[in-house]
Scaffold this active site. Structure first.
Site, PDB file in Angstrom:
ATOM      1  N   ASN A  49    -124.877  12.699  -1.589  1.00  0.00           N
ATOM      2  CA  ASN A  49    -125.859  12.223  -1.945  1.00  0.00           C
ATOM      3  C   ASN A  49    -127.115  13.026  -1.759  1.00  0.00           C
ATOM      4  O   ASN A  49    -128.186  13.039  -2.409  1.00  0.00           O
ATOM      5  CB  ASN A  49    -126.162  10.803  -1.204  1.00  0.00           C
ATOM      6  CG  ASN A  49    -125.249   9.629  -1.514  1.00  0.00           C
ATOM      7  OD1 ASN A  49    -124.774   9.602  -2.716  1.00  0.00           O
ATOM      8  ND2 ASN A  49    -124.555   9.129  -0.531  1.00  0.00           N
ATOM      9  N   ARG A  87    -131.667  11.009  -4.292  1.00  0.00           N
ATOM     10  CA  ARG A  87    -131.795  11.680  -3.215  1.00  0.00           C
ATOM     11  C   ARG A  87    -131.312  13.261  -2.948  1.00  0.00           C
ATOM     12  O   ARG A  87    -131.599  13.814  -2.247  1.00  0.00           O
ATOM     13  CB  ARG A  87    -130.795  10.964  -1.838  1.00  0.00           C
ATOM     14  CG  ARG A  87    -131.461   9.715  -1.684  1.00  0.00           C
ATOM     15  CD  ARG A  87    -130.137   8.778  -1.140  1.00  0.00           C
ATOM     16  NE  ARG A  87    -129.133   8.078  -2.235  1.00  0.00           N
ATOM     17  CZ  ARG A  87    -128.202   7.494  -1.963  1.00  0.00           C
ATOM     18  NH1 ARG A  87    -127.563   7.124  -0.725  1.00  0.00           N
ATOM     19  NH2 ARG A  87    -127.280   7.014  -2.927  1.00  0.00           N
ATOM     20  N   TYR A  94    -126.378  52.304 -28.005  1.00  0.00           N
ATOM     21  CA  TYR A  94    -127.201  51.190 -28.421  1.00  0.00           C
ATOM     22  C   TYR A  94    -128.360  52.304 -29.164  1.00  0.00           C
ATOM     23  O   TYR A  94    -128.966  53.026 -28.585  1.00  0.00           O
ATOM     24  CB  TYR A  94    -127.912  50.437 -27.407  1.00  0.00           C
ATOM     25  CG  TYR A  94    -128.597  49.566 -27.876  1.00  0.00           C
ATOM     26  CD1 TYR A  94    -128.494  48.344 -28.815  1.00  0.00           C
ATOM     27  CD2 TYR A  94    -130.000  49.254 -27.037  1.00  0.00           C
ATOM     28  CE1 TYR A  94    -129.445  47.584 -29.184  1.00  0.00           C
ATOM     29  CE2 TYR A  94    -131.100  48.137 -27.546  1.00  0.00           C
ATOM     30  CZ  TYR A  94    -130.612  47.404 -28.756  1.00  0.00           C
ATOM     31  OH  TYR A  94    -131.452  46.481 -28.910  1.00  0.00           O
TER      32      TYR A  94
HETATM   33  C1  UD1 Z   1    -122.192   3.390  -2.933  1.00  0.00           C
HETATM   34  C2  UD1 Z   1    -121.667   1.856  -2.261  1.00  0.00           C
HETATM   35  C3  UD1 Z   1    -121.627   2.069  -0.832  1.00  0.00           C
HETATM   36  C4  UD1 Z   1    -120.344   2.927  -0.543  1.00  0.00           C
HETATM   37  C5  UD1 Z   1    -120.928   4.568  -1.271  1.00  0.00           C
HETATM   38  C6  UD1 Z   1    -119.605   5.477  -1.072  1.00  0.00           C
HETATM   39  C7  UD1 Z   1    -122.894   0.337  -3.718  1.00  0.00           C
HETATM   40  C8  UD1 Z   1    -123.789  -0.565  -4.136  1.00  0.00           C
HETATM   41  N1  UD1 Z   1    -122.833   1.100  -2.670  1.00  0.00           N
HETATM   42  O1  UD1 Z   1    -123.137   3.844  -2.368  1.00  0.00           O
HETATM   43  O2  UD1 Z   1    -121.008   0.688  -0.400  1.00  0.00           O
HETATM   44  O3  UD1 Z   1    -120.336   3.206   0.905  1.00  0.00           O
HETATM   45  O4  UD1 Z   1    -121.058   4.283  -2.823  1.00  0.00           O
HETATM   46  O5  UD1 Z   1    -120.052   6.802  -1.637  1.00  0.00           O
HETATM   47  O6  UD1 Z   1    -122.120   0.637  -4.954  1.00  0.00           O
HETATM   48  N2  UD1 Z   1    -124.073   5.032 -10.572  1.00  0.00           N
HETATM   49  C9  UD1 Z   1    -123.819   4.369 -11.804  1.00  0.00           C
HETATM   50  N3  UD1 Z   1    -124.967   3.767 -12.247  1.00  0.00           N
HETATM   51  C10 UD1 Z   1    -126.079   3.013 -11.507  1.00  0.00           C
HETATM   52  C11 UD1 Z   1    -125.910   3.574 -10.282  1.00  0.00           C
HETATM   53  C12 UD1 Z   1    -125.038   4.622  -9.798  1.00  0.00           C
HETATM   54  O7  UD1 Z   1    -122.887   4.847 -12.542  1.00  0.00           O
HETATM   55  O8  UD1 Z   1    -126.669   2.275 -12.173  1.00  0.00           O
HETATM   56  C13 UD1 Z   1    -123.026   5.861 -10.135  1.00  0.00           C
HETATM   57  C14 UD1 Z   1    -123.565   7.213  -9.556  1.00  0.00           C
HETATM   58  O9  UD1 Z   1    -123.607   8.231 -10.591  1.00  0.00           O
HETATM   59  C15 UD1 Z   1    -122.458   7.367  -8.312  1.00  0.00           C
HETATM   60  C16 UD1 Z   1    -121.969   6.052  -8.022  1.00  0.00           C
HETATM   61  O10 UD1 Z   1    -122.394   5.184  -9.129  1.00  0.00           O
HETATM   62  O11 UD1 Z   1    -121.877   8.418  -8.864  1.00  0.00           O
HETATM   63  C17 UD1 Z   1    -122.370   5.706  -6.872  1.00  0.00           C
HETATM   64  O12 UD1 Z   1    -123.820   5.363  -6.736  1.00  0.00           O
HETATM   65  P1  UD1 Z   1    -124.734   5.747  -5.375  1.00  0.00           P
HETATM   66  O13 UD1 Z   1    -125.924   5.467  -5.958  1.00  0.00           O
HETATM   67  O14 UD1 Z   1    -124.201   7.047  -5.154  1.00  0.00           O
HETATM   68  O15 UD1 Z   1    -124.061   4.639  -4.548  1.00  0.00           O
HETATM   69  P2  UD1 Z   1    -124.241   4.891  -2.824  1.00  0.00           P
HETATM   70  O16 UD1 Z   1    -125.571   4.612  -2.298  1.00  0.00           O
HETATM   71  O17 UD1 Z   1    -123.655   6.138  -2.348  1.00  0.00           O
HETATM   72 CA    CA Z   2    -122.946   8.051  -3.462  1.00  0.00          CA
END
Ligand code: UD1
Ligand code: CA
Length: 464
Positions: free
Chosen positions: A230, A15, A390
């Site tokens: 995000n 995003r 230089y």
């Molecule tokens: C997540 C939560 C959501 C919450 C929000 C808070 C889930 C499914 N949803 O959503 O409920 O309100 O955070 O900020 O967890 N990451 C990994 N591996 C992956 C995917 C993500 O390490 O395969 C890490 C990302 O780098 C990030 C964190 O996990 O630092 C959160 O992932 P992100 O995709 O941002 O989750 P949100 O959609 O924000």
């Molecule tokens: Ca997030």
């Protein structure tokens, strides 16, 4: 009670529409992940912090290599649930696991301590929640009808909210504590549940409840502290919020910052009391400024140390340099890396220094370049003096002794030595050593022709 911290940092950050991995985007001059690691380090030693990396793993690891944390590889990013599955072995030996998100950077250790305290009352899964102004986009907390008001039924992601759930104001912050045993035994129940085949860590709430485990949630006092980044607008908002906090901290320590909303001050900057910072100043990196200093508007100072009583006039650029007490710099001075400006030195307008060491009370007041130079105490560098450091291939040093007077518009061709107390006549090109107390003049002699101009005018008059 042994505790592991797992930081999920493997995601790409689609995003953000950026080529840089999300957790390496910066707020307050520091990557998101570095902020989260700093908070985690206040809770457990670095040896107990496990960072899940995946997208551009090497780049992420290099960026935080100095922190001595451990890394777990999530080769394919199949969601937050899968991220924790990848960390299974790393966490196996601990009683509890605190899970943090690499993109929720403003979290304070005090809030994490509060969450851990609730968790230790006996929950198998404890969720940190918040009530932000706008809950859109976050997973929501569905509370459970129970005597224990903290009990949770499920976490529902934004896109799966049913219409009656859209109004739920309580969000999942992406920060949790688990008892390791039930966590490891229930992780296997996660199923991929969207078109991308992602495994959601949030599904564990419902699974834990189904398996008869106690799931609770506690609210963070300050919703701003748990906001995620995000998108670029969210990132910029977090940056502004962090910088506002930094400015407030400095002001409460006795620093006057006029129009703090116009200043860019990185999180680790230190400033002594009674220093005044004018509008549109940037203080970056590991900059340290003493007390009773004046930093006038539009100046940018990066990774530099200023002693007490320093005056920086308008529009100076100062990087990786040191400035002694009582020095006066600018306006429009450029101190490049390795400048060591001594006590009471005066650097005036349009002066550039680079790897230049100026002794106490030395002056270079106008239009000068001092590169790879040493200037002794009390020496006066006239307007427009240039060190020619230089030769097209190598850099050479200019060494100027104490109490030297270098006349305006002189060029000093390095390597060159000018002894203590020497004089250089204005407009000289100096290519050979000048001994102490000598006068050196390196310019062509002046020719004066009496009456020449008048005669010329007369000649012209006759022609016309
Ligand atoms: C997540 C939560 C959501 C919450 C929000 C808070 C889930 C499914 N949803 O959503 O409920 O309100 O955070 O900020 O967890 N990451 C990994 N591996 C992956 C995917 C993500 O390490 O395969 C890490 C990302 O780098 C990030 C964190 O996990 O630092 C959160 O992932 P992100 O995709 O941002 O989750 P949100 O959609 O924000
Ligand atoms: Ca997030």
């Amino acid at each position: 009670m042994s505790l592991a911290v797992v930081i999920m940092a493997a995601g790409k950050g689609t995003r953000l529409k950026s080529r840089r991995p999300k957790v390496l985007h910066e707020i307050g001059g520091k990557p998101l992940l570095a902020h989260v690691i700093a908070a985690a380090s206040k809770i457990v030693p670095a040896a107990d912090i496990h960072v899940v990396v995946g997208h551009e793993a090497e780049r992420v690891q290099t960026a935080v290599a100095g922190t001595n944390v451990n890394f777990v590889l999530q080769a394919e990013q199949l969601g937050t649930g899968h991220a924790i599955q990848c960390a299974r072995e790393a966490i196996a030996g601990y009683n509890d696991v605190l899970v943090l998100s690499g993109d929720v950077p403003l979290i304070r250790p005090e809030t994490l301590e509060m969450l851990l305290e609730y968790h230790r009352l006996g929950s198998a899964m404890t969720i940190l929640t918040a009530l932000p102004k706008d809950p859109f986009g976050y997973g929501r907390i569905v509370r459970r009808e129970s005597e224990n008001a903290l009990e949770v039924e499920a976490i529902v992601e934004q896109k799966f909210l049913r219409s009656e759930q859209l109004r739920i104001p309580e969000i999942n912050t992406g920060i949790y504590v688990f008892q390791t045993k039930p966590l490891i035994s229930h992780l296997k129940w996660l199923i991929s549940n969207d078109e991308n085949g992602e495994y959601y860590l949030t599904d564990l709430a419902r699974i834990f409840v189904r398996e008869g485990e106690l799931v609770t949630a506690v609210e963070a006092a300050d919703a701003d502290e748990v906001l995620g980044a995000n998108t670029i607008p969210e990132l910029v908002a977090l940056d502004a919020s962090l910088r506002a906090k930094t400015a407030l901290r400095l002001m409460l320590q006795g620093v006057t910052i006029f129009r703090p909303e116009t200043c860019v001050i990185d999180a680790e900057v230190e400033v002594g009391p009674d220093t005044v910072i004018e509008p549109y100043v940037q203080l970056l990196g590991r900059t340290k400024i003493g007390s009773d200093c004046m930093i006038r508007s539009s100046t940018v100072i990066e990774n530099s140390v200023l002693a007490d009583n320093v005056l920086i006039r308008q529009s100076c650029i100062i990087a990786d340099s040191e400035i002694g007490g009582g020095a006066k710099i600018g306006p429009f001075a450029h101190l490049r890396p390795g400048s060591e400006i001594g006590e009471d030195v005066h650097i005036g307008n349009f002066v550039e220094t680079k790897k230049a060491k100026l002794g106490k009370g030395a002056k270079a007041s106008h239009l000068t370049y001092l590169g790879d130079a040493v200037v002794g105490a009390g020496s006066n560098i006239g307007a427009g003096v240039i060190t020619c450091n230089y030769d097209g291939v190598n850099k050479h040093t200019t060494t100027i002794g104490e109490g030297v007077f270098v006349g305006s518009d002189s060029t000093l061709v390095a390597p060159i030595l000018i002894g203590d107390g020497a004089y250089i006549g204005a407009g000289s090109c100096i290519t050979r050593e000048v001994p102490a107390d000598a006068l050196a003049v390196g310019r062509s002699r002046q020719v004066t022709k009496d009456g020449w101009a008048a005669a010329r005018r007369e000649q012209r008059g006759k022609q016309s």
